[in-house]
Design an enzyme around this catalytic site. Structure first.
Site, PDB file in Angstrom:
ATOM      1  N   ASP A  13       2.625  -0.249  -7.178  1.00  0.00           N
ATOM      2  CA  ASP A  13       3.868   0.461  -6.412  1.00  0.00           C
ATOM      3  C   ASP A  13       5.207   0.022  -6.816  1.00  0.00           C
ATOM      4  OD1 ASP A  13       1.324   1.636  -5.774  1.00  0.00           O
ATOM      5  OD2 ASP A  13       1.967   1.236  -3.550  1.00  0.00           O
ATOM      6  N   ASP A  51       1.772   5.217  -5.083  1.00  0.00           N
ATOM      7  CA  ASP A  51       1.772   5.864  -3.934  1.00  0.00           C
ATOM      8  C   ASP A  51       1.998   7.153  -4.354  1.00  0.00           C
ATOM      9  OD1 ASP A  51       0.827   4.728  -1.593  1.00  0.00           O
ATOM     10  OD2 ASP A  51       2.753   4.834  -0.822  1.00  0.00           O
ATOM     11  N   HIS A  53       1.689  10.496  -2.072  1.00  0.00           N
ATOM     12  CA  HIS A  53       1.698  11.512  -0.885  1.00  0.00           C
ATOM     13  C   HIS A  53       1.985  13.255  -1.205  1.00  0.00           C
ATOM     14  CE1 HIS A  53       0.821   7.668   1.048  1.00  0.00           C
ATOM     15  NE2 HIS A  53       2.047   7.424   0.997  1.00  0.00           N
ATOM     16  N   LYS A 111      -2.805   6.875  -5.348  1.00  0.00           N
ATOM     17  CA  LYS A 111      -3.558   6.756  -4.211  1.00  0.00           C
ATOM     18  C   LYS A 111      -2.675   7.339  -2.971  1.00  0.00           C
ATOM     19  CE  LYS A 111      -1.561   2.020  -3.777  1.00  0.00           C
ATOM     20  NZ  LYS A 111      -0.835   2.148  -2.652  1.00  0.00           N
ATOM     21  N   CYS A 156       0.544  -3.147   0.295  1.00  0.00           N
ATOM     22  CA  CYS A 156      -0.568  -2.813  -0.538  1.00  0.00           C
ATOM     23  C   CYS A 156      -0.836  -3.697  -1.520  1.00  0.00           C
ATOM     24  CB  CYS A 156       0.209  -1.462  -1.405  1.00  0.00           C
ATOM     25  SG  CYS A 156       0.597  -0.136  -0.399  1.00  0.00           S
TER      26      CYS A 156
END
Length: 203
Positions: A13, A51, A53, A111, A156
């Site tokens: 990340d 990441d 989202h 993710k 993470c």
């Protein structure tokens, strides 16, 4: 010295929203970039996590009336820290930092893309059951040892390392190539958790 193909580097990340000026900035988060780029030169197997989202993700404090960022709420899968909106798919904040040498990576694991569940670990969603597919990729590549670096050490990186060790990989975390958020002693707890799981902490 070039590492054997049985060893993988997982870079967690290193995205704009986790670097200074980002929506969920990790203090000094961009300082680790030169070291990570140098490390990547030594590994034949390099994986990046990202990441990713959707807008309105359930882990965002903005989706919970009366809640503020960094409060903890209960989700069907357990306790969940509520975050500022961050790393929304397709935004500049979700992009890798421009100084990260992404060309070295053979795989990018995205993710946190399921709206109803967060995902700290590179291996599993936060229910600790739904896999990302990374384990299978590493097994197929013949990897038995992983080294983790990136952001944030106490979330993470921590969860990814514990899962890697639990899955039977020899697991190293290089602390000088990570930075932490450190929410209410979360860094100290993460270090203890990793040690208990058999993760080798180094510099």
């Amino acid at each position: 010295m070039t590492r054997p193909e049985t060893e993988a580097l997982i870079v967690v990340d290193v995205q704009n929203d986790f670097c200074p000026g980002g929506a969920l900035e990790v203090p000094d988060g961009d300082a680790i970039l030169p070291g990570i780029n140098a490390l990547m030169e030594a590994f034949q197997v390099v994986i990046l996590t990202q990441d990713w989202h959707p807008a309105g993700h359930s882990s965002f404090a903005s989706q919970h009336e009366g809640k503020s960022p960094f409060e903890v709420t209960e989700m069907p899968y357990g306790a969940q820290v509520l975050w500022p909106d961050h790393c929304v798919q397709g935004t500049t904040g979700a992009a890798f930092h421009r100084d990260l040498d992404t060309d070295r990576a053979q795989m990018i694991v995205r993710k946190g893309f399921r709206p109803a569940i967060d995902s700290y670990s590179a291996f599993f969603e936060n229910d600790h059951e739904t896999p990302t597919g990374l384990e299978g990729y590493l097994r197929e590549r013949g990897v038995d040892t992983v080294t983790l670096v990136g952001l944030a050490l106490d979330f993470c990186v921590h969860y990814s390392a514990v899962d890697a060790a639990r899955l039977g990989f020899r697991t190293h975390v290089l602390e000088q190539h990570c930075r932490a958020i450190d929410l209410e002693s979360s860094l100290e707890e993460a270090l203890e958790s990793m040690k208990a799981a058999g993760v080798e902490l180094g510099h």
